[in-house]
Design an enzyme around this catalytic site. Sequence first.
Site, short mmCIF file in Angstrom:
data_model
loop_
_atom_site.label_atom_id
_atom_site.label_comp_id
_atom_site.label_asym_id
_atom_site.label_seq_id
_atom_site.Cartn_x
_atom_site.Cartn_y
_atom_site.Cartn_z
N GLY A 62 0.82 -1.21 0.00
CA GLY A 62 0.00 0.00 0.00
C GLY A 62 0.85 1.26 0.00
N GLN A 106 -8.07 -0.33 3.01
CA GLN A 106 -8.97 -0.86 4.03
C GLN A 106 -10.27 -1.43 3.46
OE1 GLN A 106 -8.62 -1.33 7.35
NE2 GLN A 106 -6.52 -0.57 7.37
N SER A 128 -3.42 -3.27 -0.74
CA SER A 128 -2.34 -4.01 -0.08
C SER A 128 -2.77 -5.45 0.17
CB SER A 128 -1.99 -3.33 1.25
OG SER A 128 -1.05 -4.11 1.95
N GLY A 129 -1.81 -6.39 0.12
CA GLY A 129 -2.14 -7.80 0.30
C GLY A 129 -2.39 -8.20 1.75
N HIS A 130 -1.60 -7.62 2.68
CA HIS A 130 -1.60 -8.19 4.03
C HIS A 130 -2.77 -7.75 4.90
CE1 HIS A 130 0.12 -4.80 6.54
NE2 HIS A 130 0.51 -4.38 5.35
N THR A 174 12.24 -7.17 -10.56
CA THR A 174 11.68 -8.51 -10.78
C THR A 174 10.46 -8.70 -9.89
OG1 THR A 174 13.85 -9.35 -11.36
CG2 THR A 174 12.21 -10.98 -10.68
N CYS A 189 3.69 6.20 19.15
CA CYS A 189 4.45 6.43 20.37
C CYS A 189 5.87 6.81 19.97
CB CYS A 189 4.47 5.16 21.21
SG CYS A 189 5.27 5.39 22.80
C1 LIG Z 1 -1.94 -0.52 5.97
C2 LIG Z 1 -2.29 0.68 5.17
C3 LIG Z 1 -1.41 1.22 4.23
C4 LIG Z 1 -0.01 0.69 4.03
O1 LIG Z 1 0.02 -0.53 3.34
P1 LIG Z 1 1.37 -1.43 3.43
O2 LIG Z 1 1.07 -2.57 2.49
O3 LIG Z 1 1.50 -1.86 4.84
O4 LIG Z 1 2.48 -0.57 2.95
C5 LIG Z 1 -1.82 2.30 3.50
N1 LIG Z 1 -3.03 2.85 3.67
C6 LIG Z 1 -3.92 2.35 4.56
C7 LIG Z 1 -5.26 2.98 4.70
C8 LIG Z 1 -3.58 1.26 5.35
O5 LIG Z 1 -4.44 0.80 6.25
#
Ligand SMILES: *Cc1c(COP(=O)(O)O)cnc(C)c1O
Length: 384
Positions: free
Chosen positions: A71, A179, A199-201, A237, A325
Amino acid sequence: MKKIYFDHSATTSVDPQVVEAMLPFFHEKFGNPSSIHSFGRETKVALEEAREAVAEFVKARAADIYFTSGGTESDNLAIKGAAYELKNKGNHIITSKVEHHAVLHTCEALEQEGFEITLLNPDKYGVVHPEAVEKAIKSNTILISIMHANNEVGTINPIEKIGEIAQSKGILFHTDAVQTFGKLPLNLSKLPIDLMSVSGHKIYGPKGIGILYIRKGVKLAQLMHGGGHERNRRAGTENIPGIIGLAKAVELRKQNFKKENEHIKKLRDRLAERIDKEVPRAILNGHPEKRLAGHLNLSFQGIEGEALLLSLDLKGIAASSGSACTSGSIDPSHVLLAMGVKPELARSSIRFSLGKDNTEADVDYTLEILPEIVTRLRSMSAIE
Ligand SMILES: *Cc1c(COP(=O)(O)O)cnc(C)c1O
């Protein structure tokens, strides 16, 4: 000890089916998709199949899907790529105060380089209004970047209206959909979106893989220089195992996201209702209805959010605070402050973000623990 994970907005565990889909691409199918031999051709086919699958999920053309490292990179590529490409046309960018740091800090960096940034205020629920966007547009505006849903409070923005305004003025529209992708239906054949980050995770896929959707015809300056990967948009790559994993996560969300949303919302509402009954002075942050199914951001008046998080963690419950923090001092969340939440209430906030594998027992266990902790912390606390 019981371990309960309520931090799905930060990251999710990788679905076992995703891991299984990825495994062959470390060992047997390790070829470089740019190679012309059979090893390369094999992964090239898998890469393009993954692109097709992702594109189909959001009704986009496969050719408009570009794989990135996540992301953050997608946000950087969209915003800096557009800014550098269009700098001769104008230097004004409109975004909002509730964006993720991947957008905010990118815009701050551009400001240092001479770009002009307008940071819109949201309303008290965190909604960025189309009228505010429209009013901020100037003759030198080149890009509007407004997130689809906020990661801290879950509030969903009216991106269709905002995109229509951008489109009617001939201004590029980017949305950070990290999100919402895989959680809300997104139809890019209808939505007026030029650039979209994913984002994948956050959807039970692997870390380090993401997508930038780039509508056909949109030109971006390159950030990564090197080979001609991703049709000259993003050199390097390809992360094939990551891409395969992301496509599998997409397939699973496509099959299950409606059911998952219902399940998650039911649990989230149960958590909210029980806290409302059993813990006095807990105030909801975010939109009461227009928000993601898993989000519950609450300010527990009179205590530090950080202390509450640590106490919950000792009992195995993982939640989070939006605040960063830094060197021992706690900065209140920029999102809550922008929404007009008082700094002391912002400091007393924590976010529960629920996911598909949470259960009713998780919620009930939390309610065995939480009221006691809040009472104890309040009795020790100096803040009102
Ligand atoms: C987690 C998040 C990102 C960042 O994505 P990453 O894959 O961790 O770099 C960007 N925008 C939002 C709204 C997110 O919740």
